[in-house]
Design a protein around this motif. Structure first.
Motif, short mmCIF file in Angstrom:
data_model
loop_
_atom_site.label_atom_id
_atom_site.label_comp_id
_atom_site.label_asym_id
_atom_site.label_seq_id
_atom_site.Cartn_x
_atom_site.Cartn_y
_atom_site.Cartn_z
N VAL A 72 0.72 -1.08 -0.04
CA VAL A 72 0.11 -0.11 0.03
C VAL A 72 0.88 1.16 -0.08
O VAL A 72 0.61 2.24 -0.73
N ALA A 73 1.85 1.30 0.65
CA ALA A 73 2.96 2.58 0.79
C ALA A 73 3.28 2.89 -0.37
O ALA A 73 3.67 3.93 -0.68
N GLU A 74 4.02 1.64 -1.01
CA GLU A 74 4.63 1.79 -2.17
C GLU A 74 3.68 2.35 -3.39
O GLU A 74 4.19 3.00 -4.44
N THR A 75 2.58 1.60 -3.40
CA THR A 75 1.62 2.06 -4.38
C THR A 75 1.51 3.56 -4.33
O THR A 75 1.12 4.18 -5.36
N ASN A 76 1.31 4.25 -3.32
CA ASN A 76 1.02 5.60 -3.05
C ASN A 76 2.16 6.18 -3.68
O ASN A 76 1.92 7.45 -4.02
N LEU A 77 3.41 5.78 -3.66
CA LEU A 77 4.53 6.37 -4.18
C LEU A 77 4.72 6.48 -5.77
O LEU A 77 5.43 6.93 -6.44
N LEU A 78 3.79 5.29 -6.61
CA LEU A 78 3.89 5.50 -7.88
C LEU A 78 3.87 6.83 -8.62
O LEU A 78 3.05 7.64 -8.31
N ASP A 79 4.67 7.13 -9.37
CA ASP A 79 4.67 8.01 -10.34
C ASP A 79 4.95 7.73 -11.90
O ASP A 79 6.22 7.17 -11.85
N PRO A 80 4.10 7.52 -12.81
CA PRO A 80 2.85 8.54 -12.78
C PRO A 80 1.82 7.60 -11.75
O PRO A 80 2.23 6.44 -11.61
#
Length: 359
Positions: A72-80
């Motif tokens: 969850v934490a790393e999904t929130n960091l996805l860019d784009p």
């Protein structure tokens, strides 16, 4: 061989490389749908098989918690940023309210709309009643930027088996085992197939269709329920479409296959990896010969054989990019010459290295 190019290198998915390294394995998927007009491209993320397990009171199995929290934490960091997230089933281990509430609380930290798929560990305690109160319908569809998405509940089974157990708690325990002769084959079922046919009848056959299920909509190994009893009937409904893809969880390992026009891709779990059926001699299996197994887990590294993958769907053909920590990165793309997905490096046995040979 024509393979789609990876438009977004791994470092571009995360706003903070340091955060990714600190977190270790990132057990989620990134999916890109690419069109001729690049302005129409979009991405979605995929997390699956958390198996949140209640011990007592406020205590839960820490390892399974940490796998989901990290995803969850790393999904929130996805860019784009992804347009949405899919959770692929088995949020809970034994389907209890405590487990589902705890899993839902962890998932609530996601900053994106999330679509949920039902898993058998979520279902067999109460027929998915509490899960449905939290997350909504057990099967549904929607359209997004020219693609038709379908979620199926593929873990139903025969009424006779459902009714044979004295308690629902025992029924849940019987279905929760991997190598369990008391289990029962999964299926989509008559009513849901009728709904799917009516749904797909309204969709142009040139429209890309992506189906999310928990069990594989193919018959791989019945002893572990890597199996869906009415898989061929579902495949027949997808056969008229020029571009059809099935993405599934449940198996906790890399698998890929091509049946007619349908490409099949599994995703890894945030909790733990399963062995491959060919490592056992208990029963005949039909694992896709295409699949090159991923390395098995190191028991001294709690996140080994979990990981993350981003999936590039270009012109309706999927290329799955698996990031395996302490292992070689894997990429499985569609080979236009052979008409099926293949590992872009390790499909040739002469090019394989140890992590792709042992488990």
């Amino acid at each position: 061989m024509t393979m789609t190019n990876i438009k977004l290198p791994r470092r571009d998915f995360l706003k903070s490389s340091a955060a990714a390294i600190a977190a270790g394995a990132v057990p989620m998927s990134m999916v890109e749908l690419a069109f001729a007009d690049s302005s129409q491209n979009f991405t979605f993320a995929y997390i699956s098989d958390a198996h949140i397990q209640h011990i007592k009171g406020k205590d839960f199995v820490r390892n399974w918690d940490r796998g989901l929290i990290r995803a969850v934490a790393e999904t929130n960091l996805l860019d784009p940023k992804p347009d949405f997230v899919v959770f692929g089933g088995d949020l809970a281990q034994l389907g209890t309210k405590a487990e589902l509430d705890h899993g839902a609380e962890i998932m609530s930290a996601l900053k994106f709309k999330t679509h949920y798929v039902m898993g058998e560990h979520d279902y067999y305690l109460d027929d998915g009643e509490y899960w449905s109160k939290l997350f909504g319908p057990q099967h549904y569809s929607w359209d997004h930027k020219g693609v038709h998405f379908v979620v199926l509940n593929s873990i139903l089974t025969y009424d006779e088996w459902n009714k044979k157990w004295p308690t629902k708690e025992q029924r849940m325990l019987e279905m929760a085992g991997l190598d369990n002769p008391n289990g029962s084959p999964f299926m989509v079922g008559d009513a849901q197939r009728a709904w799917l046919k009516a749904d797909l009848d309204k969709v142009a056959k040139t429209t890309p269709v992506v189906v999310f299920s928990h069990s594989p909509l193919q018959k791989l190994y019945k002893g572990w329920n890597f199996w869906t009893e009415d898989a061929e009937q579902i495949q027949a409904l997808l056969k008229p479409f020029a571009k059809a893809t099935v993405i599934y969880g449940h198996v906790h390992q890399i698998q890929y296959n091509q049946i007619g026009n349908i490409s099949f891709h599994s995703v890894m779990a945030t909790a733990w990896p399963w062995p491959y059926p060919q490592s056992y001699a208990q029963a005949t299996h039909a694992m896709p010969k295409l699949t090159i197994p991923m390395n098995r887990a190191d028991p001294f590294f709690e996140r080994d054989a979990t990981g993350w993958q981003f999936i590039d769907v270009n012109s309706g053909k999927v290329a799955a990019n698996y990031q395996l920590y302490n292992n070689a990165t894997r990429r499985v793309g569609f080979n236009a010459k052979t008409g099926k997905p293949e590992d872009t490096v390790f499909q040739d046995p002469a090019r394989r290295i140890l992590p792709q040979d042992h488990y």
